[in-house]
Design a protein around this motif. Structure first.
Motif, PDB file in Angstrom:
ATOM      1  N   LEU A 191      -9.437  -5.672  -0.192  1.00  0.00           N
ATOM      2  CA  LEU A 191      -9.909  -6.857  -0.905  1.00  0.00           C
ATOM      3  C   LEU A 191      -9.539  -6.847  -2.386  1.00  0.00           C
ATOM      4  N   ALA A 192      -8.729  -5.899  -2.815  1.00  0.00           N
ATOM      5  CA  ALA A 192      -8.209  -5.885  -4.187  1.00  0.00           C
ATOM      6  C   ALA A 192      -6.844  -6.560  -4.208  1.00  0.00           C
ATOM      7  N   GLU A 193      -6.443  -7.032  -5.392  1.00  0.00           N
ATOM      8  CA  GLU A 193      -5.125  -7.639  -5.539  1.00  0.00           C
ATOM      9  C   GLU A 193      -4.346  -6.897  -6.621  1.00  0.00           C
ATOM     10  N   GLU A 239      -1.992   8.384 -13.237  1.00  0.00           N
ATOM     11  CA  GLU A 239      -2.422   9.146 -12.066  1.00  0.00           C
ATOM     12  C   GLU A 239      -3.925   9.416 -12.084  1.00  0.00           C
ATOM     13  N   ASN A 240      -4.490   9.522 -10.875  1.00  0.00           N
ATOM     14  CA  ASN A 240      -5.885   9.951 -10.683  1.00  0.00           C
ATOM     15  C   ASN A 240      -6.894   9.114 -11.461  1.00  0.00           C
ATOM     16  N   MET A 289       0.843  -1.191   0.000  1.00  0.00           N
ATOM     17  CA  MET A 289       0.000   0.000   0.000  1.00  0.00           C
ATOM     18  C   MET A 289       0.878   1.240   0.000  1.00  0.00           C
ATOM     19  N   SER A 290       0.578   2.163  -0.884  1.00  0.00           N
ATOM     20  CA  SER A 290       1.341   3.404  -0.970  1.00  0.00           C
ATOM     21  C   SER A 290       0.479   4.549  -0.468  1.00  0.00           C
ATOM     22  N   GLU A 291       1.114   5.550   0.110  1.00  0.00           N
ATOM     23  CA  GLU A 291       0.364   6.735   0.525  1.00  0.00           C
ATOM     24  C   GLU A 291      -0.064   7.566  -0.673  1.00  0.00           C
ATOM     25  N   GLN A 292       0.530   7.310  -1.842  1.00  0.00           N
ATOM     26  CA  GLN A 292       0.214   8.108  -3.021  1.00  0.00           C
ATOM     27  C   GLN A 292      -1.007   7.600  -3.778  1.00  0.00           C
ATOM     28  N   PHE A 293      -1.370   6.323  -3.597  1.00  0.00           N
ATOM     29  CA  PHE A 293      -2.558   5.780  -4.238  1.00  0.00           C
ATOM     30  C   PHE A 293      -3.252   4.825  -3.268  1.00  0.00           C
ATOM     31  N   TYR A 294      -4.522   4.487  -3.564  1.00  0.00           N
ATOM     32  CA  TYR A 294      -5.301   3.668  -2.647  1.00  0.00           C
ATOM     33  C   TYR A 294      -5.635   2.332  -3.296  1.00  0.00           C
ATOM     34  N   VAL A 295      -5.403   1.255  -2.553  1.00  0.00           N
ATOM     35  CA  VAL A 295      -5.811  -0.085  -2.967  1.00  0.00           C
ATOM     36  C   VAL A 295      -6.680  -0.657  -1.853  1.00  0.00           C
ATOM     37  N   GLY A 327      -2.721   9.272  -6.672  1.00  0.00           N
ATOM     38  CA  GLY A 327      -4.133   9.643  -6.677  1.00  0.00           C
ATOM     39  C   GLY A 327      -5.061   8.592  -7.241  1.00  0.00           C
ATOM     40  N   THR A 328      -4.526   7.486  -7.720  1.00  0.00           N
ATOM     41  CA  THR A 328      -5.361   6.416  -8.285  1.00  0.00           C
ATOM     42  C   THR A 328      -6.006   5.606  -7.168  1.00  0.00           C
ATOM     43  N   ARG A 329      -7.243   5.146  -7.404  1.00  0.00           N
ATOM     44  CA  ARG A 329      -7.981   4.329  -6.439  1.00  0.00           C
ATOM     45  C   ARG A 329      -8.394   3.019  -7.100  1.00  0.00           C
ATOM     46  N   ILE A 330      -8.082   1.915  -6.427  1.00  0.00           N
ATOM     47  CA  ILE A 330      -8.390   0.580  -6.932  1.00  0.00           C
ATOM     48  C   ILE A 330      -9.292  -0.094  -5.896  1.00  0.00           C
ATOM     49  N   TRP A 331     -10.533  -0.404  -6.294  1.00  0.00           N
ATOM     50  CA  TRP A 331     -11.547  -0.822  -5.338  1.00  0.00           C
ATOM     51  C   TRP A 331     -11.652  -2.337  -5.206  1.00  0.00           C
ATOM     52  N   ARG A 332     -12.531  -2.782  -4.317  1.00  0.00           N
ATOM     53  CA  ARG A 332     -12.596  -4.193  -3.900  1.00  0.00           C
ATOM     54  C   ARG A 332     -12.748  -5.159  -5.078  1.00  0.00           C
ATOM     55  N   TYR A 333     -12.078  -6.284  -4.920  1.00  0.00           N
ATOM     56  CA  TYR A 333     -12.097  -7.404  -5.862  1.00  0.00           C
ATOM     57  C   TYR A 333     -11.496  -7.086  -7.224  1.00  0.00           C
TER      58      TYR A 333
END
Length: 198
Positions: free
Chosen positions: A10-12, A39-40, A1-7, A22-28
């Motif tokens: 429950l994502a892989e 980015e973003n 996990m990075s402070e610069q993006f969100y995972v 700024g990128t977000r990767i959501w569950r599953y």
């Protein structure tokens, strides 16, 4: 996990993936090795990004989209839920001799989605096509050939139904002269865009 993006927990995201700030990767969601995401971006629930896929910046990918090897998505693209990109024109599970195919047996045919394009929910993108800048693909379409920039297409197989502005509104009184598209948008006023495919 990075402070610069969100995972999401429950994502892989496999090792060797490049993910922009700024990128977000959501569950599953599942992002395979050697792919890249700018980015973003926003990758919704259950998105699958296979090895080697390249995704630009400010891209929104809705739930349960499948992007297979050979797909390149440029900046600012919208991909609606349940869109599927194919990547082999001659798919088989087995070789002519009857053996199970391995990764070395697949013939990858690339697909390119250009800057600002939008792909409606449930569409299928048959590999080997280029979707032009700011093109708009209607929900449930099957794309079997290139889509010119700023062109509205829908159906199975999809065909051109008019032109759209960068804001996605249909252009009124659209006319084409050479590689220039001119029309009137109810939001932006009169606009002129290039229809040339780089």
């Amino acid at each position: 996990m990075s402070e610069q993006f969100y995972v999401h927990p429950l994502a892989e995201v496999e090792s060797g993936v490049s993910v922009g700030a700024g990128t977000r990767i959501w569950r599953y969601a599942h992002v395979r090795a050697q792919s890249s995401i700018g980015e973003n971006c926003n990758l919704g629930k259950g998105v699958y990004v296979e090895t080697g896929v390249r995704i630009g910046s400010r891209v929104k990918i809705q739930n349960h989209v499948s992007l297979f090897e050979g797909v390149v998505v440029e900046d600012g693209v919208f991909i609606g839920p349940h869109v599927c990109f194919t990547n082999d024109m001659y798919p088989r599970a087995i070789t002519p001799e009857g053996a199970l195919k391995g990764s070395e047996d697949w013939e990858i045919t690339p697909t390119l989605v250009r800057n600002g394009a939008s792909i409606g929910a449930g569409s299928i993108i048959v590999c080997g096509v280029t979707i032009g800048e700011f093109a708009l693909i209607g929900a449930g379409s099957v794309i079997t050939r290139d889509v010119a920039p700023y062109t509205l297409v829908f159906g199975n197989p999809a065909s051109a139904r008019g032109y759209v502005c960068r804001c996605a509104r249909r252009l009124l009184s659209a006319r084409v002269e050479g590689d220039k598209l001119t029309g009137t948008c109810e939001v932006c006023g009169q606009v002129t865009w290039s229809l040339s495919m780089p």
